[in-house]
Design a protein around this motif. Sequence first.
Motif, PDB file in Angstrom:
ATOM      1  N   GLY A  41       3.039   2.281  11.190  1.00 27.06           N
ATOM      2  CA  GLY A  41       2.294   1.452  12.100  1.00 27.06           C
ATOM      3  C   GLY A  41       2.677  -0.046  12.508  1.00 27.06           C
ATOM      4  O   GLY A  41       2.586  -0.387  13.358  1.00 27.06           O
ATOM      5  N   ALA A  42       2.645  -0.437  11.241  1.00 27.09           N
ATOM      6  CA  ALA A  42       2.637  -1.866  10.891  1.00 27.09           C
ATOM      7  C   ALA A  42       4.132  -2.283  11.634  1.00 27.09           C
ATOM      8  O   ALA A  42       4.552  -3.236  12.430  1.00 27.09           O
ATOM      9  CB  ALA A  42       2.726  -2.513   9.565  1.00 27.09           C
ATOM     10  N   ASP A  93      -1.277   8.500   3.963  1.00 27.86           N
ATOM     11  CA  ASP A  93      -1.977   7.323   4.571  1.00 27.86           C
ATOM     12  C   ASP A  93      -1.435   6.097   4.518  1.00 27.86           C
ATOM     13  O   ASP A  93      -1.251   5.164   5.447  1.00 27.86           O
ATOM     14  CB  ASP A  93      -3.612   7.314   4.091  1.00 27.86           C
ATOM     15  N   GLY A  94      -0.705   5.923   3.272  1.00 29.02           N
ATOM     16  CA  GLY A  94      -0.039   4.644   3.213  1.00 29.02           C
ATOM     17  C   GLY A  94       1.253   4.393   4.063  1.00 29.02           C
ATOM     18  O   GLY A  94       1.460   3.450   4.655  1.00 29.02           O
ATOM     19  N   ALA A 114       0.370   3.818   7.613  1.00 33.48           N
ATOM     20  CA  ALA A 114      -0.023   2.296   7.976  1.00 33.48           C
ATOM     21  C   ALA A 114       1.307   1.351   7.889  1.00 33.48           C
ATOM     22  O   ALA A 114       1.403   0.755   8.712  1.00 33.48           O
ATOM     23  CB  ALA A 114      -0.891   1.896   6.601  1.00 33.48           C
ATOM     24  N   LEU A 115       2.282   1.705   7.168  1.00 33.81           N
ATOM     25  CA  LEU A 115       3.382   1.142   7.234  1.00 33.81           C
ATOM     26  C   LEU A 115       4.491   1.426   8.547  1.00 33.81           C
ATOM     27  O   LEU A 115       4.757   0.471   9.040  1.00 33.81           O
ATOM     28  CB  LEU A 115       4.367   1.583   5.956  1.00 33.81           C
ATOM     29  N   ARG A 161       0.885  -1.190  -0.001  1.00 33.44           N
ATOM     30  CA  ARG A 161      -0.111  -0.067  -0.068  1.00 33.44           C
ATOM     31  C   ARG A 161       0.805   1.205  -0.070  1.00 33.44           C
ATOM     32  O   ARG A 161       0.686   2.044  -0.656  1.00 33.44           O
ATOM     33  CB  ARG A 161      -0.735  -0.118   1.132  1.00 33.44           C
ATOM     34  N   ALA A 162       1.902   1.202   0.674  1.00 37.96           N
ATOM     35  CA  ALA A 162       2.598   2.481   0.895  1.00 37.96           C
ATOM     36  C   ALA A 162       3.504   2.637  -0.477  1.00 37.96           C
ATOM     37  O   ALA A 162       3.664   3.614  -0.903  1.00 37.96           O
ATOM     38  CB  ALA A 162       3.639   2.306   1.846  1.00 37.96           C
TER      39      ALA A 162
END
Length: 82
Positions: A53-54, A46-47, A50-51, A3-4
């Motif tokens: 955060g992961a 946003d991507g 998310a990365l 996604r990123a």
Amino acid sequence: MARARDAVEVLRRALAGSGWEYGALWEVPREEWPSGLASAYDGYRDGMAALIGALARHDGRDPDALDVDEQARYALVALALV
């Protein structure tokens, strides 16, 4: 990570299509950005979030509890991965 990576590519294409460089995003008010650039940047942001955060969760950390320095370190790792 996909996604990123996709979001980075969308932003790169939007910047190339507009003739802008990444640094210009902070020099010009958002409402003056070329059409499509704001949504591409939002997807990128946003991507990457998310990365980040992961990566933090993988380290057993709460992404929402990271201080600014920790966020920056994870952001650098995220940029290196994409």
